[in-house]
Design an enzyme around this catalytic site. Structure first.
Site, PDB file in Angstrom:
ATOM      1  N   CYS A   1      36.052  31.621  33.332  1.00 10.91           N
ATOM      2  CA  CYS A   1      36.891  30.663  32.606  1.00 10.91           C
ATOM      3  C   CYS A   1      38.138  31.410  32.151  1.00 10.91           C
ATOM      4  O   CYS A   1      38.222  32.634  32.265  1.00 10.91           O
ATOM      5  CB  CYS A   1      36.126  30.072  31.423  1.00 10.91           C
ATOM      6  SG  CYS A   1      35.338  31.304  30.394  1.00 10.91           S
ATOM      7  N   HIS A   2      39.097  30.653  31.673  1.00  8.43           N
ATOM      8  CA  HIS A   2      40.385  31.244  31.317  1.00  8.43           C
ATOM      9  C   HIS A   2      40.824  30.808  29.926  1.00  8.43           C
ATOM     10  O   HIS A   2      40.358  29.786  29.408  1.00  8.43           O
ATOM     11  CB  HIS A   2      41.482  30.781  32.287  1.00  8.43           C
ATOM     12  CG  HIS A   2      41.166  30.944  33.742  1.00  8.43           C
ATOM     13  ND1 HIS A   2      41.169  32.161  34.373  1.00  8.43           N
ATOM     14  CD2 HIS A   2      40.852  30.033  34.697  1.00  8.43           C
ATOM     15  CE1 HIS A   2      40.870  31.994  35.661  1.00  8.43           C
ATOM     16  NE2 HIS A   2      40.674  30.708  35.871  1.00  8.43           N
TER      17      HIS A   2
ATOM     18  N   TYR B   1      52.963  29.087  38.745  1.00  3.78           N
ATOM     19  CA  TYR B   1      52.766  27.773  38.124  1.00  3.78           C
ATOM     20  C   TYR B   1      52.763  27.951  36.618  1.00  3.78           C
ATOM     21  O   TYR B   1      52.523  29.047  36.110  1.00  3.78           O
ATOM     22  CB  TYR B   1      51.449  27.124  38.575  1.00  3.78           C
ATOM     23  CG  TYR B   1      50.201  27.874  38.147  1.00  3.78           C
ATOM     24  CD1 TYR B   1      49.605  27.645  36.906  1.00  3.78           C
ATOM     25  CD2 TYR B   1      49.616  28.824  38.973  1.00  3.78           C
ATOM     26  CE1 TYR B   1      48.469  28.341  36.500  1.00  3.78           C
ATOM     27  CE2 TYR B   1      48.476  29.527  38.584  1.00  3.78           C
ATOM     28  CZ  TYR B   1      47.909  29.276  37.350  1.00  3.78           C
ATOM     29  OH  TYR B   1      46.794  29.971  36.948  1.00  3.78           O
TER      30      TYR B   1
ATOM     31  N   THR C   1      46.695  34.178  37.073  1.00  5.06           N
ATOM     32  CA  THR C   1      47.977  34.701  37.530  1.00  5.06           C
ATOM     33  C   THR C   1      49.164  34.228  36.690  1.00  5.06           C
ATOM     34  O   THR C   1      50.192  34.891  36.661  1.00  5.06           O
ATOM     35  CB  THR C   1      48.222  34.304  38.993  1.00  5.06           C
ATOM     36  OG1 THR C   1      48.072  32.879  39.108  1.00  5.06           O
ATOM     37  CG2 THR C   1      47.237  34.997  39.911  1.00  5.06           C
TER      38      THR C   1
ATOM     39  N   ARG D   1      40.904  42.271  38.203  1.00  7.10           N
ATOM     40  CA  ARG D   1      40.897  41.248  39.260  1.00  7.10           C
ATOM     41  C   ARG D   1      42.016  41.498  40.257  1.00  7.10           C
ATOM     42  O   ARG D   1      43.162  41.754  39.866  1.00  7.10           O
ATOM     43  CB  ARG D   1      41.087  39.880  38.611  1.00  7.10           C
ATOM     44  CG  ARG D   1      40.917  38.693  39.551  1.00  7.10           C
ATOM     45  CD  ARG D   1      41.150  37.406  38.794  1.00  7.10           C
ATOM     46  NE  ARG D   1      40.655  36.233  39.501  1.00  7.10           N
ATOM     47  CZ  ARG D   1      41.185  35.031  39.406  1.00  7.10           C
ATOM     48  NH1 ARG D   1      42.244  34.824  38.621  1.00  7.10           N
ATOM     49  NH2 ARG D   1      40.681  34.013  40.068  1.00  7.10           N
TER      50      ARG D   1
ATOM     51  N   TYR E   1      39.622  37.537  44.621  1.00  6.35           N
ATOM     52  CA  TYR E   1      39.814  36.107  44.925  1.00  6.35           C
ATOM     53  C   TYR E   1      40.579  36.002  46.231  1.00  6.35           C
ATOM     54  O   TYR E   1      41.700  36.520  46.346  1.00  6.35           O
ATOM     55  CB  TYR E   1      40.578  35.432  43.786  1.00  6.35           C
ATOM     56  CG  TYR E   1      40.642  33.913  43.882  1.00  6.35           C
ATOM     57  CD1 TYR E   1      39.666  33.188  44.544  1.00  6.35           C
ATOM     58  CD2 TYR E   1      41.674  33.206  43.267  1.00  6.35           C
ATOM     59  CE1 TYR E   1      39.719  31.797  44.613  1.00  6.35           C
ATOM     60  CE2 TYR E   1      41.733  31.817  43.327  1.00  6.35           C
ATOM     61  CZ  TYR E   1      40.750  31.125  44.009  1.00  6.35           C
ATOM     62  OH  TYR E   1      40.799  29.754  44.075  1.00  6.35           O
TER      63      TYR E   1
ATOM     64  N   HIS F   1      34.362  32.209  43.573  1.00 16.06           N
ATOM     65  CA  HIS F   1      34.235  30.924  44.269  1.00 16.06           C
ATOM     66  C   HIS F   1      33.754  31.043  45.724  1.00 16.06           C
ATOM     67  O   HIS F   1      34.285  30.388  46.629  1.00 16.06           O
ATOM     68  CB  HIS F   1      35.571  30.161  44.214  1.00 16.06           C
ATOM     69  CG  HIS F   1      36.262  30.223  42.874  1.00 16.06           C
ATOM     70  ND1 HIS F   1      35.571  30.350  41.673  1.00 16.06           N
ATOM     71  CD2 HIS F   1      37.588  30.193  42.535  1.00 16.06           C
ATOM     72  CE1 HIS F   1      36.439  30.379  40.676  1.00 16.06           C
ATOM     73  NE2 HIS F   1      37.667  30.295  41.154  1.00 16.06           N
TER      74      HIS F   1
ATOM     75  N   ASP G   1      35.264  27.582  35.393  1.00 15.92           N
ATOM     76  CA  ASP G   1      36.680  27.686  35.767  1.00 15.92           C
ATOM     77  C   ASP G   1      37.590  26.875  34.836  1.00 15.92           C
ATOM     78  O   ASP G   1      38.756  26.621  35.154  1.00 15.92           O
ATOM     79  CB  ASP G   1      36.937  27.299  37.231  1.00 15.92           C
ATOM     80  CG  ASP G   1      38.301  27.778  37.705  1.00 15.92           C
ATOM     81  OD1 ASP G   1      38.777  28.818  37.213  1.00 15.92           O
ATOM     82  OD2 ASP G   1      38.927  27.091  38.534  1.00 15.92           O
TER      83      ASP G   1
ATOM     84  N   ASN H   1      45.918  24.504  38.408  1.00 13.90           N
ATOM     85  CA  ASN H   1      46.378  24.152  39.746  1.00 13.90           C
ATOM     86  C   ASN H   1      45.638  23.004  40.396  1.00 13.90           C
ATOM     87  O   ASN H   1      45.584  22.938  41.617  1.00 13.90           O
ATOM     88  CB  ASN H   1      46.246  25.347  40.695  1.00 13.90           C
ATOM     89  CG  ASN H   1      47.477  26.198  40.667  1.00 13.90           C
ATOM     90  OD1 ASN H   1      48.582  25.680  40.689  1.00 13.90           O
ATOM     91  ND2 ASN H   1      47.287  27.488  40.583  1.00 13.90           N
TER      92      ASN H   1
HETATM   93  C1  0GY Z   1      40.837  30.032  39.420  1.00 12.56           C
HETATM   94  C2  0GY Z   1      41.525  29.452  40.556  1.00 12.56           C
HETATM   95  C3  0GY Z   1      42.867  29.376  40.723  1.00 12.56           C
HETATM   96  C4  0GY Z   1      43.849  30.050  39.941  1.00 12.56           C
HETATM   97  C5  0GY Z   1      43.798  31.353  39.610  1.00 12.56           C
HETATM   98  O1  0GY Z   1      44.613  33.261  38.660  1.00 12.56           O
HETATM   99  C6  0GY Z   1      44.861  32.099  38.944  1.00 12.56           C
HETATM  100  O2  0GY Z   1      45.939  31.569  38.719  1.00 12.56           O
HETATM  101  O3  0GY Z   1      42.728  32.055  39.908  1.00 12.56           O
HETATM  102  C7  0GY Z   1      43.355  28.571  41.837  1.00 12.56           C
HETATM  103  O4  0GY Z   1      44.496  28.101  41.749  1.00 12.56           O
HETATM  104  O5  0GY Z   1      42.613  28.409  42.846  1.00 12.56           O
HETATM  105  O6  0GY Z   1      39.809  30.683  39.593  1.00 12.56           O
HETATM  106  O7  0GY Z   1      41.291  29.876  38.297  1.00 12.56           O
END
Ligand code: 0GY
Length: 307
Positions: free
Chosen positions: A35-36, A52, A80, A127, A160, A184, A260, A265
């Site tokens: 999670c973020h 984004y 990101t 990561r 990823y 994922h 997640d 996105n």
């Molecule tokens: C996720 C998936 C995405 C985004 C990122 O770091 C990120 O911006 O991982 C995605 O857009 O598929 O795991 O959060």
């Protein structure tokens, strides 16, 4: 960029405002291992190089969701949109009462003192993101250098990537000196057969390399059939189930699960986090598998001192 007001990227959906209560009760001590936190941008600005701009998603909102879904702990992953500025993530860890650990993004300029401070806050991994829509390319030798810097701390590497890129990334992944956790399931194309060559390659990676783990997460990103529940049964994202279930049953000690949240996105469909939790008993069909997936495995990786 010096401004502290941010507009979410047009077309990007905010997280679900009122997730349902899951019918599946996670076992005591369950960990949401992906999670973020995002910002808030006014306090923790988004990175100038981001691809984004998300909606703000604070640590308080994350911890409230954790409680609502019946989870005990979080693993917060650097996304990101915050680049290699991990302040929002570290702040969340420091305010979690020890109930969150973290996965950061660092660049080669990070100092040993900064790494030690992040470790003290609860960071346990870095990561590497290979999705071209999310990040600019980083040379492999830089990533190898970072992996060698973090390995002595006992950290691991989270990667990823998308399934079609695995052949090219194989040699890099298999020479990393740490545990490697794949986000994922390596993003399989779920329209292809679960025993077809593409997913077989991913299974082979895990079979031949005992240090490779996978998150069986993000059905909402991978699904073509969508969340539709059948006849009132909460049986969502059915086309992703065979892929996740195969990994859970083949590698029960090396799988993790995460929401997640807040689902960056996503443009077409924003999942109900309660429904995502109800995906779990379809991929981990016994209490023993559920306990490994949600408690034993993430504890061994992120809270080994308490496992
Ligand atoms: C996720 C998936 C995405 C985004 C990122 O770091 C990120 O911006 O991982 C995605 O857009 O598929 O795991 O959060």
């Amino acid at each position: 960029m010096n401004d502290t007001t941010f507009q979410m990227t047009p077309g990007w959906l905010p997280f679900h405002p009122d997730p349902s209560k899951p019918r599946f009760a996670p076992p005591p001590g369950a960990v949401d291992a992906h999670c973020h936190v995002f910002g808030p941008g006014a306090q923790f600005p988004y990175a100038p190089e981001r691809k984004y701009t998300p909606c703000d998603a604070s640590k308080e909102q994350l911890f409230a969701l954790r409680d609502h879904l019946g989870f005990a702990r979080n693993v917060i992953v650097q996304a990101t949109c915050h680049g290699s500025d991990n302040r929002a993530l570290v702040d969340a860890l420091l305010h979690s009462d020890g109930r969150a650990r973290g996965v950061v993004t660092v660049n080669r300029g990070v100092t040993d003192a900064e790494l030690r401070a992040m470790h003290a806050a609860g960071v346990r991994a870095t990561r590497f993101n290979f999705l071209r829509r999310l990040v600019d390319f980083t040379p492999r030798e830089v990533l190898v250098e970072i992996a060698q810097r973090i390995a002595p701390l006992g950290w691991h590497v989270v990667v990823y990537f998308e399934a079609q890129d695995l052949p090219e990334l194989w040699d890099f992944f298999t020479t990393l000196p740490t545990t490697v956790v794949v986000d994922h399931m390596g993003r399989p194309d779920v329209r292809k057969p679960v025993d077809g060559p593409e997913f077989e390659l991913f299974v082979k990676l895990m079979r031949e390399h005992g240090n490779v783990w996978s998150k069986v997460s993000c059905p909402e990103r991978l699904s073509v059939s969508g969340p539709a529940a059948l006849d009132g049964e909460r049986d969502p994202y059915r086309d992703v189930v065979p892929f996740a279930r195969r990994l859970v049953e083949t590698f029960p000690d090396r799988v993790l699960w995460g929401t997640d949240w807040p689902h960056p996105n996503l443009k077409d469909h924003m999942p109900d986090d309660g429904l995502l939790v109800d995906f779990i008993p379809h991929i981990a069909t016994t209490a023993a598998l559920q306990r490994k997936l949600l408690v034993d495995n993430p504890m061994r990786l992120y809270w080994p001192e308490a496992a």
